[in-house]
Design a protein around this motif. Structure first.
Motif, PDB file in Angstrom:
ATOM      1  N   PRO A  99       0.798  -1.239   0.000  1.00  0.00           N
ATOM      2  CA  PRO A  99       0.000   0.000   0.000  1.00  0.00           C
ATOM      3  C   PRO A  99       0.824   1.279   0.000  1.00  0.00           C
ATOM      4  O   PRO A  99       0.552   2.206  -0.773  1.00  0.00           O
ATOM      5  CB  PRO A  99      -0.841  -0.125   1.274  1.00  0.00           C
ATOM      6  N   VAL A 100       1.838   1.364   0.863  1.00  0.00           N
ATOM      7  CA  VAL A 100       2.613   2.599   0.936  1.00  0.00           C
ATOM      8  C   VAL A 100       3.423   2.821  -0.338  1.00  0.00           C
ATOM      9  O   VAL A 100       3.644   3.961  -0.764  1.00  0.00           O
ATOM     10  CB  VAL A 100       3.529   2.607   2.195  1.00  0.00           C
ATOM     11  N   ALA A 101       3.826   1.737  -0.998  1.00  0.00           N
ATOM     12  CA  ALA A 101       4.543   1.876  -2.270  1.00  0.00           C
ATOM     13  C   ALA A 101       3.620   2.451  -3.343  1.00  0.00           C
ATOM     14  O   ALA A 101       4.008   3.349  -4.104  1.00  0.00           O
ATOM     15  CB  ALA A 101       5.080   0.515  -2.718  1.00  0.00           C
ATOM     16  N   LEU A 102       2.386   1.954  -3.390  1.00  0.00           N
ATOM     17  CA  LEU A 102       1.414   2.465  -4.364  1.00  0.00           C
ATOM     18  C   LEU A 102       1.127   3.945  -4.099  1.00  0.00           C
ATOM     19  O   LEU A 102       1.120   4.769  -5.030  1.00  0.00           O
ATOM     20  CB  LEU A 102       0.109   1.670  -4.273  1.00  0.00           C
ATOM     21  N   ASP A 103       0.896   4.288  -2.827  1.00  0.00           N
ATOM     22  CA  ASP A 103       0.622   5.690  -2.466  1.00  0.00           C
ATOM     23  C   ASP A 103       1.796   6.590  -2.858  1.00  0.00           C
ATOM     24  O   ASP A 103       1.600   7.703  -3.356  1.00  0.00           O
ATOM     25  CB  ASP A 103       0.373   5.815  -0.963  1.00  0.00           C
ATOM     26  N   THR A 104       3.016   6.116  -2.621  1.00  0.00           N
ATOM     27  CA  THR A 104       4.209   6.930  -2.884  1.00  0.00           C
ATOM     28  C   THR A 104       4.417   7.125  -4.378  1.00  0.00           C
ATOM     29  O   THR A 104       4.750   8.237  -4.828  1.00  0.00           O
ATOM     30  CB  THR A 104       5.450   6.274  -2.249  1.00  0.00           C
ATOM     31  N   LEU A 105       4.228   6.074  -5.163  1.00  0.00           N
ATOM     32  CA  LEU A 105       4.368   6.209  -6.621  1.00  0.00           C
ATOM     33  C   LEU A 105       3.331   7.185  -7.169  1.00  0.00           C
ATOM     34  O   LEU A 105       3.634   8.008  -8.041  1.00  0.00           O
ATOM     35  CB  LEU A 105       4.230   4.837  -7.301  1.00  0.00           C
ATOM     36  N   GLY A 106       2.115   7.106  -6.649  1.00  0.00           N
ATOM     37  CA  GLY A 106       1.081   8.056  -7.072  1.00  0.00           C
ATOM     38  C   GLY A 106       1.427   9.475  -6.687  1.00  0.00           C
ATOM     39  O   GLY A 106       1.272  10.412  -7.477  1.00  0.00           O
ATOM     40  N   LEU A 107       1.921   9.641  -5.452  1.00  0.00           N
ATOM     41  CA  LEU A 107       2.307  10.963  -4.963  1.00  0.00           C
ATOM     42  C   LEU A 107       3.423  11.564  -5.822  1.00  0.00           C
ATOM     43  O   LEU A 107       3.355  12.719  -6.249  1.00  0.00           O
ATOM     44  CB  LEU A 107       2.760  10.849  -3.505  1.00  0.00           C
ATOM     45  N   LEU A 108       4.459  10.772  -6.086  1.00  0.00           N
ATOM     46  CA  LEU A 108       5.566  11.245  -6.921  1.00  0.00           C
ATOM     47  C   LEU A 108       5.077  11.601  -8.322  1.00  0.00           C
ATOM     48  O   LEU A 108       5.433  12.638  -8.883  1.00  0.00           O
ATOM     49  CB  LEU A 108       6.659  10.172  -7.019  1.00  0.00           C
ATOM     50  N   GLY A 109       4.237  10.731  -8.871  1.00  0.00           N
ATOM     51  CA  GLY A 109       3.768  10.926 -10.243  1.00  0.00           C
ATOM     52  C   GLY A 109       2.724  11.996 -10.406  1.00  0.00           C
ATOM     53  O   GLY A 109       2.297  12.304 -11.526  1.00  0.00           O
ATOM     54  N   SER A 110       2.297  12.604  -9.288  1.00  0.00           N
ATOM     55  CA  SER A 110       1.286  13.666  -9.385  1.00  0.00           C
ATOM     56  C   SER A 110       1.899  14.982  -9.860  1.00  0.00           C
ATOM     57  O   SER A 110       1.174  15.903 -10.234  1.00  0.00           O
ATOM     58  CB  SER A 110       0.594  13.868  -8.025  1.00  0.00           C
ATOM     59  N   THR A 111       3.223  15.082  -9.844  1.00  0.00           N
ATOM     60  CA  THR A 111       3.898  16.294 -10.316  1.00  0.00           C
ATOM     61  C   THR A 111       4.629  16.003 -11.625  1.00  0.00           C
ATOM     62  O   THR A 111       5.020  14.861 -11.886  1.00  0.00           O
ATOM     63  CB  THR A 111       4.927  16.803  -9.291  1.00  0.00           C
TER      64      THR A 111
ATOM     65  N   LEU B 209      -1.487   9.669 -14.254  1.00  0.00           N
ATOM     66  CA  LEU B 209      -1.971  10.077 -15.571  1.00  0.00           C
ATOM     67  C   LEU B 209      -2.485  11.510 -15.618  1.00  0.00           C
ATOM     68  O   LEU B 209      -2.757  12.039 -16.690  1.00  0.00           O
ATOM     69  CB  LEU B 209      -3.084   9.120 -16.030  1.00  0.00           C
ATOM     70  N   THR B 210      -2.629  12.139 -14.458  1.00  0.00           N
ATOM     71  CA  THR B 210      -3.133  13.510 -14.419  1.00  0.00           C
ATOM     72  C   THR B 210      -2.130  14.473 -15.061  1.00  0.00           C
ATOM     73  O   THR B 210      -0.949  14.462 -14.722  1.00  0.00           O
ATOM     74  CB  THR B 210      -3.402  13.947 -12.967  1.00  0.00           C
ATOM     75  N   LEU B 211      -2.630  15.287 -15.973  1.00  0.00           N
ATOM     76  CA  LEU B 211      -1.778  16.279 -16.648  1.00  0.00           C
ATOM     77  C   LEU B 211      -2.656  17.466 -17.047  1.00  0.00           C
ATOM     78  O   LEU B 211      -3.236  17.499 -18.133  1.00  0.00           O
ATOM     79  CB  LEU B 211      -1.110  15.660 -17.888  1.00  0.00           C
ATOM     80  N   PRO B 212      -2.760  18.458 -16.163  1.00  0.00           N
ATOM     81  CA  PRO B 212      -3.607  19.626 -16.457  1.00  0.00           C
ATOM     82  C   PRO B 212      -3.188  20.319 -17.748  1.00  0.00           C
ATOM     83  O   PRO B 212      -2.015  20.242 -18.155  1.00  0.00           O
ATOM     84  CB  PRO B 212      -3.376  20.544 -15.248  1.00  0.00           C
ATOM     85  N   VAL B 213      -4.142  21.003 -18.370  1.00  0.00           N
ATOM     86  CA  VAL B 213      -3.912  21.647 -19.673  1.00  0.00           C
ATOM     87  C   VAL B 213      -2.679  22.544 -19.637  1.00  0.00           C
ATOM     88  O   VAL B 213      -1.856  22.519 -20.558  1.00  0.00           O
ATOM     89  CB  VAL B 213      -5.163  22.464 -20.082  1.00  0.00           C
ATOM     90  N   GLU B 214      -2.512  23.315 -18.565  1.00  0.00           N
ATOM     91  CA  GLU B 214      -1.404  24.285 -18.514  1.00  0.00           C
ATOM     92  C   GLU B 214      -0.038  23.615 -18.389  1.00  0.00           C
ATOM     93  O   GLU B 214       0.994  24.264 -18.594  1.00  0.00           O
ATOM     94  CB  GLU B 214      -1.613  25.276 -17.363  1.00  0.00           C
ATOM     95  N   GLN B 215      -0.001  22.314 -18.054  1.00  0.00           N
ATOM     96  CA  GLN B 215       1.281  21.605 -17.928  1.00  0.00           C
ATOM     97  C   GLN B 215       1.591  20.736 -19.143  1.00  0.00           C
ATOM     98  O   GLN B 215       2.655  20.125 -19.224  1.00  0.00           O
ATOM     99  CB  GLN B 215       1.259  20.722 -16.668  1.00  0.00           C
ATOM    100  N   GLN B 216       0.669  20.692 -20.092  1.00  0.00           N
ATOM    101  CA  GLN B 216       0.822  19.757 -21.211  1.00  0.00           C
ATOM    102  C   GLN B 216       1.882  20.208 -22.215  1.00  0.00           C
ATOM    103  O   GLN B 216       1.922  21.360 -22.616  1.00  0.00           O
ATOM    104  CB  GLN B 216      -0.526  19.573 -21.919  1.00  0.00           C
ATOM    105  N   THR B 217       2.759  19.258 -22.545  1.00  0.00           N
ATOM    106  CA  THR B 217       3.711  19.427 -23.660  1.00  0.00           C
ATOM    107  C   THR B 217       3.607  18.168 -24.499  1.00  0.00           C
ATOM    108  O   THR B 217       3.071  17.144 -24.044  1.00  0.00           O
ATOM    109  CB  THR B 217       5.154  19.573 -23.143  1.00  0.00           C
ATOM    110  N   ASP B 218       4.138  18.207 -25.705  1.00  0.00           N
ATOM    111  CA  ASP B 218       4.077  17.025 -26.578  1.00  0.00           C
ATOM    112  C   ASP B 218       4.740  15.823 -25.908  1.00  0.00           C
ATOM    113  O   ASP B 218       4.211  14.705 -25.950  1.00  0.00           O
ATOM    114  CB  ASP B 218       4.751  17.325 -27.924  1.00  0.00           C
ATOM    115  N   ASP B 219       5.893  16.044 -25.269  1.00  0.00           N
ATOM    116  CA  ASP B 219       6.620  14.937 -24.633  1.00  0.00           C
ATOM    117  C   ASP B 219       5.829  14.335 -23.475  1.00  0.00           C
ATOM    118  O   ASP B 219       5.752  13.108 -23.319  1.00  0.00           O
ATOM    119  CB  ASP B 219       7.986  15.411 -24.118  1.00  0.00           C
ATOM    120  N   LEU B 220       5.243  15.201 -22.651  1.00  0.00           N
ATOM    121  CA  LEU B 220       4.485  14.702 -21.497  1.00  0.00           C
ATOM    122  C   LEU B 220       3.204  13.994 -21.930  1.00  0.00           C
ATOM    123  O   LEU B 220       2.792  13.000 -21.319  1.00  0.00           O
ATOM    124  CB  LEU B 220       4.161  15.850 -20.539  1.00  0.00           C
ATOM    125  N   LEU B 221       2.570  14.493 -22.978  1.00  0.00           N
ATOM    126  CA  LEU B 221       1.365  13.817 -23.503  1.00  0.00           C
ATOM    127  C   LEU B 221       1.712  12.431 -24.052  1.00  0.00           C
ATOM    128  O   LEU B 221       0.966  11.470 -23.864  1.00  0.00           O
ATOM    129  CB  LEU B 221       0.700  14.678 -24.579  1.00  0.00           C
TER     130      LEU B 221
END
Length: 504
Positions: free
Chosen positions: A313-325, A369-381
Motif C-alpha cells: 500500500p505505501v509503495a502504491l501511495d508513494t508512486l502516485g504521490l511522486l507521479g502527481s507532479t 496520468l493527471t496532466l492539467p492543460v497548462e502543464q501539457q507538452t508534446d513529450d508529457l502527452l
C-alpha cells in the motif's frame, strides 16, 4: 430570553435539587443566539453552575457541562481568566473527564490572548495542572492539554514560560511516566516546533528534539515506528526540514532503508521511512530527493512488487504521490523498466487484488496520468499516453469494466482515471473510438449515490475544460456535455407516466 435565563439562574441558586431547572436552563441557552448570551451573561453569574459540578450525580454534571460549554464560549477570554481562574483550575482536578475537557478547552481560549497569558502566568500552578493532564488515561483529555499548551507557545512569553521556567522540569517529569506519555510530549514539541524557527529553537535547546531523533534507531521497534511518524511531521515545515538536514537525519533515514534488508523487523518501520521521503520529495523536489537518496526509490519499487500486503500500500501511495507532479513523472520515466514493471503490477492489482489494494492502485494510476492543460507538452502527452497504453491490451475496456462493478469505491476510482486523462487529446480520441463511451458519459442512470454522481460530474467538467473537446467529440456530443454540466450533478429528468386501472 435573557430574563428567562436570569430567572432560572436565580431559581437554581435557591433549589436543593435543581436538575429540572438545569434542564430548562440548558434548553434556554441552546435556543438563545450567541450574541444574545454575550449581552445578557457575565462570568460572575456562572458561579452557581460551576458549584453544581461538585456532585456525584452524572446527569447533573452532564447538563452543567453542556450549559457552561455553550455560555463560556461567548465570554471574553481575559474576562474569563480574571473571574473564573479558580473554577477552571478546579475543573482540571474533577473526577469526571468531561469537566476536565471543558476546563482545558477554556484555558486554551485564555492562553490564545496576550492578556490571558499574563493572567495565567500569575498562577503558574494552572499550567502545571495542564501539563499533568498530558499524562491522563483518556486520550481526549491529553489532546486538549496538548492543544492548550501549543496555543500558549504561539507567543514568546508562552515559550519562555514553558521552556525556560520550572514548567520545563514538569514537562520532563510527565514525559518519564511511560512510552505512550513520552510520545504525547513529543507530539506537543513537534506542534510547537512547526510554528517558526524561533519556536523550534526553544524545543531544540530544551533537548526534546535530539531525544526524539535518537529514538529513530532505538531498540524498541514500535517506539521507532512512532518516532519516524513524529519526525515526518516535523519535516512538514521548511525550517523543520532545514534543521533535520543540518542534523544529518535524511542520511540517517536513508541508511536505515539500506540496512533494512538485514533487519527481520524492518517491515514494521519501513513504510514510515518511505512516507518520510515521499513527503520530502513532494515538498522540496522529487528529482533532488530521488537523486540524493537513491535507496528511497529502489525500496519503493521493491515494495510495490512485494507480495506482503503490509508493504504494497505505501509503495502504491508513494508512486502516485511522486507521479502527481511533472518533475516526479520525469523522475519515474527515467527509471525505465523499473517503473514499467511497477505500473504493470498496479494494473494487475487494480484488476484482481484485494479491494483496498485495488482502490489504492486505481488512485495511484489516476495521479500518474493527471496532466492539467497548462502543464501539457508534446513529450508529457506522449508519456501519459504510453503509460495508459501499458495498463493492458484494452485499457479503456479494463477501466470501464471496473467502473461497472457494484462497489462504489471502485466505480469512483475508475471514473477518476477517466477524469485524469479527459483533458488530453489522445485520450479524447480514444474515448470517441470506444463504442458507446460518449453516451455512457452523459447517462445519468449509471452510478448511484452522491459520490458517484459527483465523480461523473467532475469527468464531464474535465472534458469541457479542454479546447479540443468540441472538435474531437463533435458538436452534438459537446452540446450534451454542456447541458449535463449546466443541469448539475444531481439532475433528475421528469418522467410522466400513466397508470391503467387493473394493470399488473
Amino acid at each position: 430570553m435573557a430574563a428567562a435565563i436570569e430567572r432560572l439562574l436565580a431559581e437554581i441558586a435557591e433549589s436543593e435539587d435543581p436538575i429540572e431547572e438545569l434542564r430548562s436552563l440548558r434548553t434556554a441557552v441552546t435556543a438563545t443566539p450567541l450574541s444574545g448570551l454575550r449581552e445578557s451573561l457575565s462570568a460572575a453569574q456562572l458561579g452557581v453552575i460551576f458549584s453544581l459540578l461538585n456532585t456525584n450525580d452524572k446527569e447533573q454534571i452532564e447538563v452543567c457541562v453542556e450549559i457552561l460549554g455553550r455560555v463560556l464560549q461567548v465570554l471574553d477570554p481575559t474576562h474569563l481568566a480574571q473571574n473564573c481562574k479558580a473554577e477552571l483550575q478546579s475543573g482540571l482536578h474533577h473526577p469526571d473527564d468531561s469537566v476536565k475537557v471543558l476546563a482545558l478547552t477554556q484555558i486554551g481560549r485564555v492562553v490564545s490572548h496576550a492578556e490571558g497569558i499574563t493572567e495565567v502566568l500569575n498562577s503558574p500552578e494552572i499550567l502545571r495542572d495542564v501539563i499533568q493532564c498530558i499524562g491522563a488515561e483518556r486520550i481526549g483529555i491529553a489532546k486538549e492539554a496538548i492543544a492548550a499548551l501549543s496555543k500558549l507557545s504561539n507567543t514568546k512569553t508562552g515559550l519562555d514560560a514553558l521552556f525556560r521556567s520550572d514548567l520545563l522540569k514538569e514537562l520532563k517529569d510527565v514525559m518519564a511516566i511511560s512510552d505512550v506519555i513520552r510520545y504525547r510530549v513529543y507530539e506537543l514539541v513537534v506542534e510547537v516546533s512547526s510554528v517558526s524557527p524561533v519556536s523550534l529553537g526553544y524545543c531544540a535547546n530544551s533537548s526534546f528534539i535530539s531525544q526524539l531523533l535518537d529514538e529513530l534507531t532505538g531498540e524498541d521497534v514500535l517506539v521507532r515506528v512512532t518516532a519516524i511518524e513524529m519526525v515526518t511531521s516535523l519535516a512538514q515545515s521548511q525550517h523543520g526540514r532545514q534543521y533535520l538536514s543540518q542534523q544529518g537525519i535524511m542520511d540517517k533515514i536513508s541508511n536505515m532503508i539500506i540496512a533494512a534488508d538485514s533487519d527481520p523487523f524492518s517491515s514494521f518501520y519501513l513504510p514510515g521511512l518511505v512516507k518520510f521521503f515521499g513527503n520530502l520529495a513532494i515538498m522540496d523536489s522529487p528529482q533532488q530527493v530521488c537523486e540524493s537518496y537513491p535507496a528511497f526509490l529502489n525500496i519503493v519499487f521493491a515494495m510495490a512488487m512485494n507480495p506482503d500486503p503490509t508493504q504494497t500500500p505505501v509503495a502504491l501511495d508513494t508512486l502516485g504521490l511522486l507521479g502527481s507532479t511533472v518533475e516526479g513523472k520525469q523522475v519515474l520515466h527515467k527509471t525505465g523498466e523499473q517503473f514499467k514493471t511497477a505500473l504493470k503490477r498496479m494494473s494487475q492489482l487494480a484488476g484482481d487484488g484485494a479491494t483496498d489494494l485495488r482502490v489504492r492502485s486505481l488512485e495511484a494510476i489516476a495521479q500518474l496520468l493527471t496532466l492539467p492543460v497548462e502543464q501539457q507538452t508534446d513529450d508529457l502527452l506522449l508519456l501519459t499516453e504510453s503509460w495508459f497504453s501499458s495498463l493492458s491490451s484494452q485499457p479503456m475496456e479494463m477501466i470501464r469494466n471496473i467502473s461497472t462493478q457494484p462497489f462504489p469505491e471502485l466505480h469512483c476510482c475508475a471514473l477518476r482515471i477517466f477524469t485524469a486523462i479527459a483533458c488530453q487529446g489522445w485520450a479524447q480520441r480514444l474515448m470517441m473510438s470506444t463504442p458507446g463511451f460518449a453516451e455512457w458519459v452523459v447517462d445519468r442512470s449509471v452510478g448511484k449515490g452522491k459520490e458517484a454522481k459527483d465523480c461523473k460530474f467532475e469527468l464531464v467538467g474535465a472534458l469541457l475544460s479542454s479546447s479540443s473537446t468540441r472538435q474531437i467529440f463533435g458538436a452534438q456530443n459537446y452540446l450534451k456535455l454542456k447541458t449535463y454540466l449546466e443541469e448539475g450533478p444531481y439532475y433528475v429528468s421528469a418522467v410522466s407516466s400513466v397508470t391503467t386501472e387493473g394493470a399488473d
